[in-house]
Design a protein around this motif. Structure first.
Motif, PDB file in Angstrom:
ATOM      1  N   ALA A   1      18.072 -25.194 -15.856  1.00  0.00           N
ATOM      2  CA  ALA A   1      19.269 -24.677 -15.505  1.00  0.00           C
ATOM      3  C   ALA A   1      19.887 -25.222 -16.881  1.00  0.00           C
ATOM      4  O   ALA A   1      19.736 -26.184 -16.545  1.00  0.00           O
TER       5      ALA A   1
ATOM      6  N   SER B   1      17.758 -28.274 -12.465  1.00  0.00           N
ATOM      7  CA  SER B   1      19.003 -28.417 -11.415  1.00  0.00           C
ATOM      8  C   SER B   1      19.720 -29.501 -11.864  1.00  0.00           C
ATOM      9  O   SER B   1      21.063 -29.467 -11.125  1.00  0.00           O
TER      10      SER B   1
ATOM     11  N   GLU C   1      20.810 -23.995  -9.027  1.00  0.00           N
ATOM     12  CA  GLU C   1      20.122 -23.349  -8.190  1.00  0.00           C
ATOM     13  C   GLU C   1      19.486 -21.739  -8.250  1.00  0.00           C
ATOM     14  O   GLU C   1      18.484 -21.322  -8.383  1.00  0.00           O
TER      15      GLU C   1
ATOM     16  N   ARG D   1      17.642 -20.997 -11.169  1.00  0.00           N
ATOM     17  CA  ARG D   1      16.803 -21.935 -11.321  1.00  0.00           C
ATOM     18  C   ARG D   1      15.104 -21.181 -10.183  1.00  0.00           C
ATOM     19  O   ARG D   1      14.457 -21.426 -10.758  1.00  0.00           O
TER      20      ARG D   1
END
Length: 492
Positions: free
Chosen positions: A83, A94, A138, A141
């Motif tokens: 991310a 992340s 998130e 990701r």
């Protein structure tokens, strides 16, 4: 760490113990089992507003002193490219991206604040600065859609606000709830986007509570470390879900059980209040800040800005008095103006500076905090008198009194400072203008800033967050505010 007194362990009210016993399981089901159609459109729209506002604050955070070094440090930690850090093309694990994004969002103390409860209660909180960076990291990701991101954000903010309001939190207790309740909310958000089951979320909460903490000492000392509890909460939530997903087990009842969240971090826990109207009322941060400073300074700042709008200027003043409650006067925002190693932080947590700056400029934005070393402004701030004359219950009230050089006296009293969605909300246009100003301050051109704003507003219909993150990417080059930005004072 705060251990709840024995008489408070069961909470308050006849329903407290049953609520305590089912707190963990009911909240876990709420986070994971609530269907999109069960989330009211109004709750989603409010989440979009908080998302837009937090993104602008994260971009502005790139101008904070030491931001460049902080981001270089995070990049140096390395790891899998999962991310991007908000505002950059740098992809990291992340949990690291969420951590860095959270620090950026809080850097100028400009992001949404003040948790609301199911019956309109309010308590000091900074939820959004943790949950939005976690949501973006998130979602990128895991390839989540904008709708899935928004649902997770609504539910995590609701959970976190309920825990904050029902915790008995007091900002002067020493504990910082941005490092406690935010960690539980970050875990819930990451768990929903990861698709783990209820048992997995409960395990993740059990792991998360082992990582929570933070104090308000950096705020009293005006140190930039005040940003870190909420950032470590973001990191803790993502890490906890990762551990739970490999089968790592946490405690059986991490929220309501013996030595769980209520016992460790709540002085007067109200589990019944945390569960009140669950699934009917969706709670969150209630204030979108119009000014870059601690919310405790906003009543007096608002009053000073209104005086500026009436034509009263800082250079006209021979004496400035700010009337507040004794608690506010004795708190961290009431300290004498004596800037130290991080004057922008001193400025963000100073009644004296923000009142003087509002009379000078009509507002207080990040660029004004960076101008805190201006000698004339500093001298004016140091001369501001704080008068603890208001009743204790008037904690969101202030009165500013200005005596001019020609002997005239001007007064302005504010009881509901701008920004609270229930009493004096910012308009949609004002929120969008705030985002654009922050984005352009950070280095985006007006055209690119408006493009990014459009993508942020359209998140509910987006298939993913990639285009939004692309649009938020700042030009390469130095962005920190280590060199003071001169601010031109307005004239009548």
């Amino acid at each position: 760490m705060t251990t709840a007194p024995a008489q408070a362990r069961a909470g308050a009210g006849d329903g407290a113990q049953p609520a305590r016993d089912e707190l963990t399981s009911r909240l876990a089901r709420h986070v994971l089992a609530t269907r999109p159609e069960e989330i009211p459109p109004e709750a989603r729209q409010r989440a979009v507003v908080r998302l837009v506002d937090a993104l602008g604050c994260a971009l502005a955070g790139h101008r904070a002193p030491a931001a460049t070094q902080l981001l270089a440090l995070a990049a140096g930690w390395g790891g899998r490219a999962e991310a991007r850090i908000l505002g950059t093309a740098t992809a990291l694990p992340s949990r690291t991206a969420a951590w860095a994004g959270s620090v950026l969002t809080r850097s100028f103390d400009f992001e949404p604040v003040s948790a609301e409860g199911p019956e309109g209660q309010e308590v000091a909180a900074h939820i959004t600065g943790t949950t939005v960076p976690v949501a973006l990291a998130e979602a990128e990701r895991r390839g989540a859609s904008g709708g899935a991101l928004l649902d997770a954000l609504v539910l995590a903010d609701d959970l976190t606000a309920r825990l904050a309001v029902g915790s008995g939190f007091d900002v002067y207790s020493g504990q910082d709830n941005t490092g406690t309740v935010n960690g539980i909310g970050a875990t819930a958000l990451a768990a929903r986007l990861a698709g783990i089951g209820t048992d997995g979320l409960i395990d993740a909460w059990g792991i998360a509570v082992q990582q929570l903490g933070g104090s308000v000492a950096p705020i009293f000392d005006h140190a930039p470390a005040f940003c870190l509890p909420m950032a470590f909460a973001a990191q803790a939530g993502v890490t906890a879900v990762e551990l739970a997903m490999i089968g790592y087990r946490g405690e059986d009842d991490p929220l309501g059980g013996r030595f769980g969240f209520l016992d460790r971090f709540c002085t007067e826990p109200r589990p019944d209040l945390m569960l009140e109207r669950l699934g009917e009322v969706f709670c969150a941060d209630r204030v979108v800040k119009p000014w870059s400073s601690c919310r405790a300074s906003h009543p007096s700042l608002d009053a000073a800005a209104r005086l500026h709008a009436r034509g009263v200027r800082l250079e006209d003043a021979s004496r400035i008095r700010v009337h507040v409650t004794p608690r506010t006067a004795a708190g961290f925002v009431g300290a004498p103006w004596a800037p130290g190693r991080t004057p922008e932080v001193d400025a963000a947590f100073s009644l004296r500076f923000t009142a003087a700056a509002a009379l000078a400029y009509g507002t207080v934005r990040p660029e004004h905090l960076l101008a805190a070393t201006d000698p004339a402004l500093g001298a004016a701030a140091a001369a501001v008198e704080i008068v603890p004359s208001l009743a204790p219950g008037e904690y969101l009230t202030a009165e500013v009194e200005v005596l001019t050089h020609d002997g005239a006296i001007f007064r302005e009293r504010v009881e509901n400072p701008l920004g609270d969605r229930h009493h004096s909300p910012l308009t949609e246009t004002q929120v969008e203008e705030k985002f654009l100003a922050n984005a352009e301050f950070a280095g985006l051109t007006p055209r690119r800033a408006r493009h990014a704003l459009g993508l942020a507003l359209d998140v509910p219909a987006a298939s993913g967050v990639g285009p939004l993150l692309d649009a938020l990417t700042l030009p390469e080059g130095p962005t920190s505010g280590e060199q003071t930005i001169p601010v031109q004072r307005r004239t009548p």
